[in-house]
Enzyme design. Structure first.
Site, PDB file in Angstrom:
ATOM      1  N   GLY A  98       0.819  -1.207   0.000  1.00  0.00           N
ATOM      2  CA  GLY A  98       0.000   0.000   0.000  1.00  0.00           C
ATOM      3  C   GLY A  98       0.852   1.255   0.000  1.00  0.00           C
ATOM      4  O   GLY A  98       2.086   1.217   0.008  1.00  0.00           O
ATOM      5  N   GLY A 100       2.651   3.512   1.549  1.00  0.00           N
ATOM      6  CA  GLY A 100       3.281   3.668   2.858  1.00  0.00           C
ATOM      7  C   GLY A 100       3.836   5.051   3.104  1.00  0.00           C
ATOM      8  O   GLY A 100       4.102   5.418   4.257  1.00  0.00           O
ATOM      9  N   ASP A 132       9.014   4.879   7.860  1.00  0.00           N
ATOM     10  CA  ASP A 132       8.694   6.121   8.560  1.00  0.00           C
ATOM     11  C   ASP A 132       7.793   7.040   7.747  1.00  0.00           C
ATOM     12  O   ASP A 132       7.439   8.136   8.193  1.00  0.00           O
ATOM     13  CB  ASP A 132       9.981   6.863   8.951  1.00  0.00           C
ATOM     14  CG  ASP A 132      10.874   7.180   7.754  1.00  0.00           C
ATOM     15  OD1 ASP A 132      10.398   7.094   6.610  1.00  0.00           O
ATOM     16  OD2 ASP A 132      12.061   7.507   7.973  1.00  0.00           O
ATOM     17  N   ARG A 183       3.821  14.050  -7.280  1.00  0.00           N
ATOM     18  CA  ARG A 183       3.776  13.238  -8.489  1.00  0.00           C
ATOM     19  C   ARG A 183       2.433  13.421  -9.191  1.00  0.00           C
ATOM     20  O   ARG A 183       1.413  13.670  -8.546  1.00  0.00           O
ATOM     21  CB  ARG A 183       3.984  11.758  -8.140  1.00  0.00           C
ATOM     22  CG  ARG A 183       5.237  11.514  -7.338  1.00  0.00           C
ATOM     23  CD  ARG A 183       5.675  10.076  -7.396  1.00  0.00           C
ATOM     24  NE  ARG A 183       4.794   9.151  -6.723  1.00  0.00           N
ATOM     25  CZ  ARG A 183       5.082   7.860  -6.544  1.00  0.00           C
ATOM     26  NH1 ARG A 183       6.205   7.359  -7.016  1.00  0.00           N
ATOM     27  NH2 ARG A 183       4.243   7.061  -5.916  1.00  0.00           N
ATOM     28  N   ASP A 259       3.975  -4.551  -7.519  1.00  0.00           N
ATOM     29  CA  ASP A 259       3.354  -3.342  -6.973  1.00  0.00           C
ATOM     30  C   ASP A 259       3.966  -2.080  -7.558  1.00  0.00           C
ATOM     31  O   ASP A 259       3.472  -0.979  -7.293  1.00  0.00           O
ATOM     32  CB  ASP A 259       3.469  -3.324  -5.440  1.00  0.00           C
ATOM     33  CG  ASP A 259       4.912  -3.400  -4.961  1.00  0.00           C
ATOM     34  OD1 ASP A 259       5.539  -4.450  -5.163  1.00  0.00           O
ATOM     35  OD2 ASP A 259       5.417  -2.409  -4.392  1.00  0.00           O
TER      36      ASP A 259
END
Length: 502
Positions: A98, A100, A132, A183, A259
């Site tokens: 996912g 992150g 993080d 992005r 992914d």
């Protein structure tokens, strides 16, 4: 995770209402949450070309935009969310992944169609796992520059609008400072989004995702007897074209996990990427790829493997059961076996300046690549010098710059004789062919040492080289003002390493 207060909303903004079609899929697909912004942010760089794609004015990068694109505020209508997906990493099922460290802000309506904006490095999400949620200045500069460089090369890619930075410390191999990249893409949906729901047996949301994607991004598949199979074939063809373009320009992705594969056939997730210097088909650009799974020469087969994983994820959406149920998907996959080599050969012909198709072209291009590999000759420089080759015997001296690259002059001379004969067979005109080749074989690509120079200056507080290099990379087929941008890499560049933390 700790709950966060909603971000403050700042007035204005260069876009309108920030629609979000992906959010309409429902809560199975994402978690809505605010960013964790950068303290005391500053601009590192912006891309005027990407802003123009969005239809934004030249003065869009104001103080309010700085806060929004650093994760400290939102423009009215934005709904930051992180999507969930899964995938195979280095060929092994990695489970739930996912966004992150990425947050989708919403969409901008543009003449080219809706474009999504996403912040990368905006803090922890439920999918951060052991990370993080941050991005560092070093990797953010690399992604920003390469996103825009790939677009300028004509290679499908996510775009990069801006980088913002901060003194916030972030630990990777060493202590670095934080940054956020904005992005841009029509969609960030990946193979892994489909794998996630298929792996967990969640066929209803899997079908919802497929219906959404086809309706929004592949409407021509709606009229097919099996829209899901038609979708797979479309993705197969797009992926074949994309990887052929990578190979033709000497680009190594470095981490072709499922992914990191775009359903739109875009280059996505610039981590440990690299462009070839000396031509080595076995080159591995990712220092973390100890087995060499994603070596340059293996990228086409890895893409095919990843497409198989996508087909497996789509299988539950086909009618029927039993051994023959998946035949339409297998037929769609088989398209890759012909689509990729055909796409690559088209690009190699263009790099050689050939207009007609002849049976001997495959051997001619293969033999040149073997010569480049045998001598570890610089890939970009060799093809750029080939663009200037003359077929006029009186002009042989102009060809010495290319010939001098080869230690085995006789081997090169033998190949060059075949090449000239091939050009003569289609009555090639030097001036016209040379112009075509210069528009196909770039003078400048984002070599690691060029990126490293911009990064080191930026880490010292000077962002001028990032902006200068961006301008050079946006005109890759022009001879650069600074010859060093198109020259051989310096000796110290051999020791540069990029890894999954890059």
């Amino acid at each position: 995770m700790t709950a966060f207060e909603p971000l403050p909303s700042v007035a204005g903004g260069p876009a309108g209402s920030w629609p979000n079609r992906f959010a309409g899929l429902g809560g199975d697909f994402f978690t809505e949450l605010p960013a964790r912004g950068l303290p005391y942010p500053h601009w590192v760089a912006t891309s005027p070309a990407c802003a123009a794609l969005l239809g934004w004015p030249a003065d869009w990068a104001n103080d309010a935009a700085l806060q929004v694109l650093s994760g400290n505020a939102v423009w009215p209508g934005m709904r930051p969310l992180a999507s969930v997906y899964s995938g195979h990493q280095f060929g092994v099922w990695a489970g739930q992944l996912g966004d992150g460290r990425a947050l989708l802000l919403g969409e901008v309506d543009t003449p080219a169609g809706p474009q999504e904006l996403q912040l990368k490095g905006a803090g922890l999400t439920p999918y951060s796992r052991m990370g993080d949620g941050r991005a560092v200045l070093r990797s953010s500069i690399r992604e920003f520059l390469c996103s825009e460089a790939m677009h300028a090369l004509g290679i499908p890619s996510t775009r990069a609008l801006a980088i913002t930075g901060s003194a916030l410390p972030v630990r990777r191999e060493t202590m670095e400072t934080a940054a956020v990249v904005t992005r841009v893409a029509p969609s960030f949906i990946r193979f892994g989004h489909f794998e996630h729901f298929a792996h967990h047996g969640l066929h209803e949301p899997l079908g919802r995702l497929a219906e959404f994607f086809i309706a929004q991004y592949a409407p021509e598949c709606l009229d097919a007897p099996l829209p899901v199979a038609a979708l797979l074939e479309k993705v197969v063809r797009q992926t074949a074209e994309l990887v052929a373009q990578w190979q033709a320009v000497g680009f190594c992705h470095g981490v072709m996990n499922t992914d990191n594969m775009s359903m739109l056939g875009l280059t996505i997730d610039y981590g440990p990427f690299g462009f070839l210097d000396g031509f080595d088909p076995g080159h591995v650009c990712n220092h973390s790829d100890h087995q060499g799974r994603y070596a340059y020469a293996r990228q086409p087969n890895v893409a095919f493997w990843n497409l198989h994983a996508l087909a497996q994820a789509l299988l539950p959406l086909l009618p029927g059961e039993g051994e023959g149920a998946g035949e339409p998907l297998l037929a769609a996959l088989e398209v890759y076996r012909s689509a990729f080599p055909a796409a690559l050969m088209r690009r190699l012909r263009a790099k050689l300046g050939l207009l007609a198709e002849r049976e001997e072209d495959q051997a001619l291009s293969d033999d040149l690549l073997r010569l480049l590999a045998a001598h570890r000759i610089d890939f970009t420089i060799a093809f750029r010098r080939l663009s200037a080759i003359s077929t006029d015997p009186a002009q042989d001296g102009t060809n010495e710059a290319l010939r001098d690259l080869f230690l085995d002059r006789e081997a090169f001379d033998a190949w060059a004789g075949r090449y000239r004969a091939r050009l003569a067979a289609e009555q090639s005109r030097d001036a016209e062919r040379q112009a075509r080749m210069r528009a196909t074989n770039p003078a400048v690509v984002l070599r690691n040492h060029l990126a490293e120079g911009a990064i080191r200056q930026a880490q010292a507080g000077d962002f001028g080289e990032v902006t200068r290099l961006l301008k050079v990379l946006q005109r890759p087929f022009d001879e650069p003002v600074s010859a060093a941008d198109a020259d051989f890499p310096p000796d110290w560049a051999q020791h540069l390493e990029v890894s999954c933390s890059s």
